[in-house]
Design an enzyme around this catalytic site. Structure first.
Site, mmCIF file in Angstrom:
data_model
loop_
_atom_site.group_PDB
_atom_site.id
_atom_site.type_symbol
_atom_site.label_atom_id
_atom_site.label_comp_id
_atom_site.label_asym_id
_atom_site.label_seq_id
_atom_site.Cartn_x
_atom_site.Cartn_y
_atom_site.Cartn_z
ATOM 1 N N GLY A 47 35.302 36.389 44.400
ATOM 2 C CA GLY A 47 34.540 35.368 43.712
ATOM 3 C C GLY A 47 35.117 35.073 42.348
ATOM 4 O O GLY A 47 35.828 35.897 41.762
ATOM 5 N N GLN A 52 35.336 32.302 33.754
ATOM 6 C CA GLN A 52 36.406 33.293 33.878
ATOM 7 C C GLN A 52 37.795 32.668 33.719
ATOM 8 O O GLN A 52 38.757 33.387 33.493
ATOM 9 C CB GLN A 52 36.308 34.027 35.215
ATOM 10 C CG GLN A 52 35.081 34.906 35.301
ATOM 11 C CD GLN A 52 35.030 35.628 36.621
ATOM 12 O OE1 GLN A 52 34.556 35.077 37.611
ATOM 13 N NE2 GLN A 52 35.543 36.841 36.633
ATOM 14 N N CYS A 102 34.917 43.422 38.600
ATOM 15 C CA CYS A 102 34.990 42.044 38.115
ATOM 16 C C CYS A 102 36.401 41.765 37.631
ATOM 17 O O CYS A 102 37.005 42.607 36.951
ATOM 18 C CB CYS A 102 33.979 41.858 36.978
ATOM 19 S SG CYS A 102 33.934 40.184 36.306
ATOM 20 N N LEU A 103 36.894 40.583 37.954
ATOM 21 C CA LEU A 103 38.233 40.203 37.488
ATOM 22 C C LEU A 103 38.306 40.132 35.973
ATOM 23 O O LEU A 103 39.378 40.272 35.400
ATOM 24 C CB LEU A 103 38.634 38.860 38.108
ATOM 25 C CG LEU A 103 38.741 38.846 39.638
ATOM 26 C CD1 LEU A 103 38.984 37.423 40.135
ATOM 27 C CD2 LEU A 103 39.829 39.786 40.110
ATOM 28 N N HIS A 144 26.397 37.881 41.357
ATOM 29 C CA HIS A 144 27.408 38.258 40.370
ATOM 30 C C HIS A 144 28.046 37.009 39.757
ATOM 31 O O HIS A 144 28.159 36.897 38.528
ATOM 32 C CB HIS A 144 28.469 39.142 41.042
ATOM 33 C CG HIS A 144 29.583 39.557 40.143
ATOM 34 N ND1 HIS A 144 29.716 40.842 39.670
ATOM 35 C CD2 HIS A 144 30.621 38.864 39.631
ATOM 36 C CE1 HIS A 144 30.786 40.917 38.902
ATOM 37 N NE2 HIS A 144 31.362 39.722 38.864
ATOM 38 N N GLU A 145 28.464 36.073 40.608
ATOM 39 C CA GLU A 145 29.112 34.859 40.103
ATOM 40 C C GLU A 145 28.119 33.976 39.354
ATOM 41 O O GLU A 145 28.456 33.388 38.329
ATOM 42 C CB GLU A 145 29.799 34.087 41.230
ATOM 43 C CG GLU A 145 30.908 34.856 41.942
ATOM 44 C CD GLU A 145 31.935 35.475 41.011
ATOM 45 O OE1 GLU A 145 32.236 34.897 39.938
ATOM 46 O OE2 GLU A 145 32.450 36.558 41.346
ATOM 47 N N HIS A 148 27.746 34.946 35.803
ATOM 48 C CA HIS A 148 28.811 34.429 34.920
ATOM 49 C C HIS A 148 28.426 33.063 34.349
ATOM 50 O O HIS A 148 28.732 32.762 33.194
ATOM 51 C CB HIS A 148 30.138 34.298 35.668
ATOM 52 C CG HIS A 148 30.913 35.566 35.774
ATOM 53 N ND1 HIS A 148 31.404 36.238 34.686
ATOM 54 C CD2 HIS A 148 31.286 36.281 36.856
ATOM 55 C CE1 HIS A 148 32.052 37.311 35.090
ATOM 56 N NE2 HIS A 148 31.990 37.362 36.405
#
Length: 181
Positions: A47, A52, A102-103, A144-145, A148
């Site tokens: 995701g 991000q 997480c990225l 999660h996304e 963000h």
């Protein structure tokens, strides 16, 4: 299309709520979505949200690989889904914990409680409405996304900071560590 740099925890772009998108078919938004797809594939994540990649628009994308969908008794997985101006709501009161990475927080994972089942809605990249129900890993990725887009990172959702650490250490000392690290 271009691979964009991923913002890391500490950068202010990750702390601010995003701006709704009036027209998902706008050229600037379409370029952002194309870049996000390429960036997500390059980063090998499941995701990605616009903040991000240093964009303040309300757009996110995710997929559920068949290997993770099997955990949820949904063997087919969920194909890459672009969600513009998303909204989510929990279905029921059940929350479940799970390990997340997480990225934007590379090398770390934490155990995060999330709603087990949710309903989400928004627009796809062509402006068509999407409404789905999700459970387990699918619901976790969407939440999660979505966080963000609200300026929230997963450590803020954690209730036990002793279950937060570097992936390599969690693998080395598996008591309480994720099975899928």
């Amino acid at each position: 299309m271009a691979i964009r740099k991923i913002a890391r925890m500490g950068h202010p772009v990750l702390r601010q709520p995003t701006t709704p998108i009036a027209d998902p078919t706008d050229g600037e938004i379409q370029r952002l979505i194309a870049d996000m797809k390429e960036t997500l594939a390059d980063a090998e994540g499941v995701g990605l949200a616009a903040p991000q990649v240093y964009a303040t628009w309300s757009v996110m994308m995710f997929f559920v690989p068949p290997s993770r969908a099997a955990e949820d008794a949904n063997d087919d997985g969920v194909p890459l889904t672009v969600l513009v101006n998303p909204e989510i709501e929990p279905i029921g009161d059940e929350r479940v914990g799970g390990w997340e990475g997480c990225l934007s927080i590379p090398g770390l994972q934490g155990y995060v409680p999330r709603w087990r089942r949710i309903r989400y809605r928004g627009l796809d990249e062509r402006g068509a409405p999407i409404e789905r129900e999700a459970a387990d890993f699918h619901a976790r990725v969407v939440q999660h996304e979505y966080d963000h887009l609200q300026g929230v990172l997963y450590p803020e959702r954690m209730t036990d900071m002793t279950q937060f650490g570097f992936v390599e250490e969690l693998m080395r000392h598996p008591a309480g560590a994720p099975d899928d690290v």
